[in-house]
Each structure stands twice: as structure tokens, then as C-alpha cells.
Design a protein around this motif. Sequence first.
Motif, mmCIF file in Angstrom:
data_model
loop_
_atom_site.group_PDB
_atom_site.id
_atom_site.type_symbol
_atom_site.label_atom_id
_atom_site.label_comp_id
_atom_site.label_asym_id
_atom_site.label_seq_id
_atom_site.Cartn_x
_atom_site.Cartn_y
_atom_site.Cartn_z
ATOM 1 N N GLN A 44 -1.858 20.655 15.894
ATOM 2 C CA GLN A 44 -0.627 20.238 15.224
ATOM 3 C C GLN A 44 0.581 20.868 15.905
ATOM 4 O OE1 GLN A 44 -1.375 18.076 12.618
ATOM 5 N NE2 GLN A 44 -3.402 18.513 13.457
ATOM 6 N N PRO A 45 1.614 20.067 16.161
ATOM 7 C CA PRO A 45 2.839 20.648 16.723
ATOM 8 C C PRO A 45 3.432 21.691 15.789
ATOM 9 C CG PRO A 45 2.859 18.268 16.961
ATOM 10 C CD PRO A 45 1.681 18.601 16.095
ATOM 11 N N GLN A 46 3.907 22.769 16.378
ATOM 12 C CA GLN A 46 4.442 23.898 15.607
ATOM 13 C C GLN A 46 5.886 23.681 15.193
ATOM 14 O OE1 GLN A 46 2.207 27.097 15.156
ATOM 15 N NE2 GLN A 46 1.446 25.028 15.030
ATOM 16 N N LEU A 94 13.084 15.279 17.110
ATOM 17 C CA LEU A 94 11.935 14.571 16.540
ATOM 18 C C LEU A 94 11.269 15.469 15.521
ATOM 19 C CD1 LEU A 94 10.205 13.095 19.721
ATOM 20 C CD2 LEU A 94 11.617 11.856 18.047
ATOM 21 N N ARG A 95 10.968 14.922 14.358
ATOM 22 C CA ARG A 95 10.235 15.696 13.355
ATOM 23 C C ARG A 95 8.810 15.985 13.846
ATOM 24 N NH1 ARG A 95 12.671 16.138 8.508
ATOM 25 N NH2 ARG A 95 14.432 14.738 8.082
ATOM 26 N N ALA A 96 8.276 17.104 13.402
ATOM 27 C CA ALA A 96 6.949 17.527 13.877
ATOM 28 C C ALA A 96 5.873 16.525 13.473
ATOM 29 C CB ALA A 96 6.616 18.919 13.344
ATOM 30 N N THR A 99 5.553 13.827 16.285
ATOM 31 C CA THR A 99 4.809 14.241 17.478
ATOM 32 C C THR A 99 3.345 14.511 17.133
ATOM 33 O OG1 THR A 99 5.697 16.471 17.139
ATOM 34 C CG2 THR A 99 6.760 15.106 18.812
ATOM 35 N N ALA A 100 3.093 14.914 15.892
ATOM 36 C CA ALA A 100 1.701 15.115 15.464
ATOM 37 C C ALA A 100 0.932 13.795 15.538
ATOM 38 C CB ALA A 100 1.661 15.668 14.044
ATOM 39 N N GLU A 115 -3.174 10.342 17.980
ATOM 40 C CA GLU A 115 -3.572 9.033 18.526
ATOM 41 C C GLU A 115 -4.135 9.129 19.927
ATOM 42 O OE1 GLU A 115 -0.317 6.149 16.260
ATOM 43 O OE2 GLU A 115 -0.004 6.744 18.339
ATOM 44 N N ASN A 116 -3.840 10.210 20.614
ATOM 45 C CA ASN A 116 -4.159 10.254 22.041
ATOM 46 C C ASN A 116 -5.103 11.373 22.460
ATOM 47 O OD1 ASN A 116 -2.336 8.129 23.445
ATOM 48 N ND2 ASN A 116 -1.018 9.109 21.930
#
Length: 216
Positions: free
Chosen positions: A79-81, A194-196, A199-200, A205-206
Motif C-alpha cells: 500500500q502506498p504510504q 494524487l490520493r493514496a 495509487t493503491a 491492478e498491476n
Amino acid sequence: MITPPSSTTELLERAWALSGLSIDEIVTRYHVPDHYRHKGWVGQVLEYVLGATAGSSPEPDFVELGIELKTLPINQTGQPQESTFVCAISKIPDAQWQGSCVQRKLNKVLWIPCHQHQIGAPLLWSPSLEQENLLRADWEELTEIIMLGKAEQLTAEQGQVLQVRPKAAHSRILRSDINNNGEATFIVPRGFYLRAHFTAQIIAENYLVCHSRPEH
DNA sequence: GGATGATCATAT
DNA sequence: ATATGATCATCC
């Protein structure tokens, strides 16, 4: 100085060569010039090593390739911090989504996840139709407020995936602006982020990531 | 614990 | 001064 990559393929090859390395190993192997380990340190080391050319101009990092480089700090479950800075909001807002700073920066992004200074696998990404629609809708809503001279009323709570937050050395930095009465005022410079959770979603997805807490 | 508002360092 | 690279620190 490292030469800019001549093609997208070359950029991706260079980025893949970094995956699995720690930032300290990269600094040593690529003879990155010494500098202070400050907040944006990891991103600037990767820019240097990959041969980014934009410098501090408001362009994608790899101008000829139209690719923006973003390091993405993630935790052990992928998860993006943090939110991700996109670009500063200039005094005169972009008029249209197409060609706007946000649209050009996010059109093609090389995401490089990073966990505890360990570099992950790179991802060359462009927004899906759905993602671009979300971004554009937020951008149009936020930009309209700015164009109406109400930038001062913007808070980070507005926008589903894109938000506006202060972007300055500190809160006492002020920039001249025109308010909604047409009067000259001063406001804290702001930028798009961009909200986290956005980007999460890109990571989910990838990448093959852990969606539940790891067992002990 | 996560999000918002504040802040740090560098380049031009 | 304003762009880049972001994370820090406080509040809820």
C-alpha cells in the motif's frame, strides 16, 4: 552525468536493472554524487541514475519520451504510504484538461515502488479511460474553483482522486493572487496531489500483492 | 492510524 | 520566485 535514455525500451531496461537493489547500492554502483539525504532524496537519485532531463522545468522527467518518473513509497503489503505530488498550480490556471499540467504529467508515468529504500519492479502506466475520467472530473471541479478566484477556500477534502494541498517551503510563503471579488490578495502556493487510494489501485491492478495481513 | 496542512532540500 | 523531488507532523 548519465545520458538520457534514447527510447522507452532503454528506459525500462535501466529501470529493471535497479529493481531489487537498495538505494545505497545504487548510489555506490552508479557513483551518484554525494548529497544530503533529505525528503526527496530517493526520487532524485533515481532521476539521476535513469538519466532524466527535465530538471526543475514543469515537464515530464523524460521530455522526449513524454514519461514522468514517480517513486512510490509502499509498505510491506504494497500500500502506498503517502499521497503523490503531481504539479504546482501556477498563477494562471490551465484552461482545459487536455494539455494541462496534470494531464501531461499523468499521461505516461514510470512508477517505481520503493519499500524501506529497496527498489521494486518498475511499471510503465497510463490512466485507463475510467481513471482519466475520474482525474478529469476532479481537475475540472478544482480548477473551476481556482478560476473563480476561490483558491483560498480549497481544502484537501475536495476531489475523489485528485486533491489540492499547500506546496511551499512553509506556510508564510505567499504568492499574489486575485480573489473572487477581483481584488489582489496573497495565498499560500498550492499543488495537485494524487490520493493514496488512487495509487493503491494502480499497484493492486498491476502487481501481485498481499491483500490481507501476512501471517506470522 | 490516516489524512490534512506544513515543511525540507535543490535547481534555475 | 517558482519549479522540481517529496515526506513530516499534527490533528481528528
